[in-house]
Design an enzyme around this catalytic site. Sequence first.
Site, PDB file in Angstrom:
ATOM      1  N   CYS A 170      13.970  10.624   6.889  1.00 39.15           N
ATOM      2  CA  CYS A 170      13.865  10.227   8.295  1.00 39.15           C
ATOM      3  C   CYS A 170      15.171  10.420   9.048  1.00 39.15           C
ATOM      4  CB  CYS A 170      13.407   8.785   8.387  1.00 39.15           C
ATOM      5  SG  CYS A 170      14.476   7.661   7.488  1.00 39.15           S
ATOM      6  N   GLU A 191       9.369  16.599  14.745  1.00 39.99           N
ATOM      7  CA  GLU A 191       9.893  16.339  13.402  1.00 39.99           C
ATOM      8  C   GLU A 191       9.205  17.291  12.425  1.00 39.99           C
ATOM      9  OE1 GLU A 191       8.684  12.722  11.300  1.00 39.99           O
ATOM     10  OE2 GLU A 191      10.785  12.359  10.834  1.00 39.99           O
ATOM     11  N   LYS A 209       0.884  -1.184   0.000  1.00 41.53           N
ATOM     12  CA  LYS A 209       0.000   0.000   0.000  1.00 41.53           C
ATOM     13  C   LYS A 209       0.914   1.224   0.000  1.00 41.53           C
ATOM     14  CE  LYS A 209      -1.981   2.976   1.943  1.00 41.53           C
ATOM     15  NZ  LYS A 209      -1.749   4.386   1.536  1.00 41.53           N
ATOM     16  N   GLU A 213       9.599   1.580  10.899  1.00 41.98           N
ATOM     17  CA  GLU A 213      10.641   2.598  10.699  1.00 41.98           C
ATOM     18  C   GLU A 213       9.927   3.936  10.722  1.00 41.98           C
ATOM     19  OE1 GLU A 213      12.949   1.725   7.243  1.00 41.98           O
ATOM     20  OE2 GLU A 213      13.720  -0.106   8.130  1.00 41.98           O
TER      21      GLU A 213
HETATM   22  P1  NAD Z   1       2.298   8.481   7.360  1.00 40.83           P
HETATM   23  O1  NAD Z   1       2.483   7.730   8.610  1.00 40.83           O
HETATM   24  O2  NAD Z   1       1.318   9.597   7.326  1.00 40.83           O
HETATM   25  O3  NAD Z   1       1.886   7.522   6.165  1.00 40.83           O
HETATM   26  C1  NAD Z   1       2.678   6.406   5.810  1.00 40.83           C
HETATM   27  C2  NAD Z   1       1.782   5.351   5.190  1.00 40.83           C
HETATM   28  O4  NAD Z   1       0.873   4.874   6.171  1.00 40.83           O
HETATM   29  C3  NAD Z   1       0.934   5.847   4.027  1.00 40.83           C
HETATM   30  O5  NAD Z   1       0.909   4.846   3.016  1.00 40.83           O
HETATM   31  C4  NAD Z   1      -0.440   6.007   4.653  1.00 40.83           C
HETATM   32  O6  NAD Z   1      -1.501   5.863   3.741  1.00 40.83           O
HETATM   33  C5  NAD Z   1      -0.437   4.850   5.642  1.00 40.83           C
HETATM   34  N1  NAD Z   1      -1.389   4.982   6.757  1.00 40.83           N
HETATM   35  C6  NAD Z   1      -1.842   6.113   7.332  1.00 40.83           C
HETATM   36  N2  NAD Z   1      -2.720   5.799   8.320  1.00 40.83           N
HETATM   37  C7  NAD Z   1      -2.810   4.453   8.369  1.00 40.83           C
HETATM   38  C8  NAD Z   1      -3.535   3.539   9.166  1.00 40.83           C
HETATM   39  N3  NAD Z   1      -4.366   3.953  10.138  1.00 40.83           N
HETATM   40  N4  NAD Z   1      -3.387   2.221   8.946  1.00 40.83           N
HETATM   41  C9  NAD Z   1      -2.541   1.780   7.992  1.00 40.83           C
HETATM   42  N5  NAD Z   1      -1.840   2.600   7.183  1.00 40.83           N
HETATM   43  C10 NAD Z   1      -1.958   3.927   7.378  1.00 40.83           C
HETATM   44  O7  NAD Z   1       3.762   9.000   6.951  1.00 40.83           O
HETATM   45  P2  NAD Z   1       4.141   9.978   5.770  1.00 40.83           P
HETATM   46  O8  NAD Z   1       3.706  11.350   6.155  1.00 40.83           O
HETATM   47  O9  NAD Z   1       3.699   9.383   4.476  1.00 40.83           O
HETATM   48  O10 NAD Z   1       5.748   9.875   5.782  1.00 40.83           O
HETATM   49  C11 NAD Z   1       6.576  10.700   6.542  1.00 40.83           C
HETATM   50  C12 NAD Z   1       7.038   9.984   7.804  1.00 40.83           C
HETATM   51  O11 NAD Z   1       7.731   8.787   7.472  1.00 40.83           O
HETATM   52  C13 NAD Z   1       8.014  10.796   8.636  1.00 40.83           C
HETATM   53  O12 NAD Z   1       7.670  10.717   9.991  1.00 40.83           O
HETATM   54  C14 NAD Z   1       9.347  10.106   8.397  1.00 40.83           C
HETATM   55  O13 NAD Z   1      10.309  10.273   9.411  1.00 40.83           O
HETATM   56  C15 NAD Z   1       8.914   8.689   8.263  1.00 40.83           C
HETATM   57  N6  NAD Z   1       9.944   7.910   7.585  1.00 40.83           N
HETATM   58  C16 NAD Z   1      10.702   7.051   8.341  1.00 40.83           C
HETATM   59  C17 NAD Z   1      11.741   6.331   7.751  1.00 40.83           C
HETATM   60  C18 NAD Z   1      12.611   5.404   8.565  1.00 40.83           C
HETATM   61  O14 NAD Z   1      13.297   4.590   7.976  1.00 40.83           O
HETATM   62  N7  NAD Z   1      12.622   5.501   9.878  1.00 40.83           N
HETATM   63  C19 NAD Z   1      11.990   6.486   6.386  1.00 40.83           C
HETATM   64  C20 NAD Z   1      11.191   7.376   5.651  1.00 40.83           C
HETATM   65  C21 NAD Z   1      10.168   8.085   6.270  1.00 40.83           C
END
Ligand code: NAD
Length: 503
Positions: A300, A397, A191, A266
Amino acid sequence: MTALDDNIAKARTYMAPFRKNGVMNHIAGKSVPAKSGKTFETVSPVDLATLADVARGDASDIDEAAAAAKAAFPDWSKTPGAERRRILIKVAEAIEARAEEIAFTECMDTGQALRFMSKAAIRGAANFRYYAEQAPYAEDGEVTRTPTQMNTTSRRPIGPVGVITPWNTPFMLSTWKIAPALAAGCTVVHKPAEFSPMTAKLLVEIAEEAGLPPGVLNTVNGYGEDAGKRLTEHPDIKAIAFVGESRTGSLIMAQGAATLKRVHFELGGKNPVIIFDDADIDRAVDAATFMIYSLNGERCTSSSRLLVQDTIYDEVTRRVAEVAGKIKVGHPLDPETVVGPLIHPEHEQKVLSYFDKARVEGATIAAGGQKVGDAGCFVAPTLFTGARGDMAIAQEEIFGPVLTAIPFRDEEEALQIANDVPYGLSAYLWTSDLDRAIRMTDALEAGMMWVNSENIRHLPTPFGGTKSSGIGRDGGDWSFDFYMETVNVSFPRAGHRIPRLGG
Ligand code: NAD
């Protein structure tokens, strides 16, 4: 024609199939619309023009994809590791062959600059190649012997898994999760993030053209609260590999509880780069600015807190502000651009809101601090100085090209500030004192640390965070531990006494 005009023309060609067909779901080897027929738009952050309509999958599409992944699992999990290796290397080669298309699509969908995205596909291919090479050994374990028993430990793929990815560097991150899952013998329902779904569709098509059997990798687009949620709740999905925000990780953990889902998270970061006055300041400034202003700061592991010893604080912050002021903000396809537009107006508003917070909290905006231009989601590379560790700009963040500088006196204070955040993903340390480097890295709360070095990723090493930054590790064999069950079988070595009861 400038290089930018040339690239825009190329991007138009690469976007054409998406404009015509939309970004469809991909289930059991077929490109399909959402069952409901609903779509949503993905927009270019350059000018907010619609790039394509995207299938808005929901629970019923996830159910179909999970059924496809379940049906494909027996064959794929029994495919010999050497054969999985052969197929996954073909996938890597096919990714490399379409690297430009992937890079241009990623730039248009995410706003990330081409100078960085041109490497995204290559890095994605490297993920496939690395795990392809491990596939023949994925089941391996160890034998341990006692006088009476021989224990053989081995691993088997856990089953169909869900992979949920964020929008920041979607192609690279998707391959980072999907390649080890496939190498381990799992089948996958992916997804992608709703803000940048395009390259996930390219990935599944490329993988199947390269020989991945239908149903082994399935892609369902849609919103987190319906498609994503259903994936985490689905009884046939045995594990969820998730990359995204910490608060979404909490939701997923709760959603997966009823089916006892194995989770790998992550999550976010607020990573310190700590510079002592005995450091090589030139290199430290280059590394610190690279790690916050590349990839739009939407990374991240970005070094989003600059902790500088007070003896060199003014000099270092002056030099960082100079770099920030010289960085080219512009169209992501311009080869000169370093900072492109942020992913989406919603995220841009979040980043801009910290400029007001900084002012209210009493920090100084030493560089940037404003939107660039009227159209699109462009934000100037920003430096806040004179911040304290307890300010929102030092705790939360921001996920943009925004750096918060805080002075410290000595090791003790540096550690106190560095560790005083909910996150613990990465940390960067600059000092020429080896004893200090050992003391500091022993006490820093972070899953990954780089000493006197840029963030250079070596795939066999563990990647992941502590505290609110994650659960579990990727990389090397750690990924297989997540995607596989470890099983022990015990054989008798010699006749041993078995207690006889009741006789
Ligand atoms: P997000 O958590 O808003 O969304 C990530 C994914 O989760 C999307 O596909 C979204 O549709 C899905 N999602 C949202 N709500 C959900 C739910 N209730 N159930 C299941 N899936 C759900 O994150 P974002 O805004 O897309 O990405 C940015 C974040 O990702 C930042 O916090 C960043 O630090 C983190 N990130 C972490 C790493 C790492 O390796 N630690 C790498 C890249 C990004």
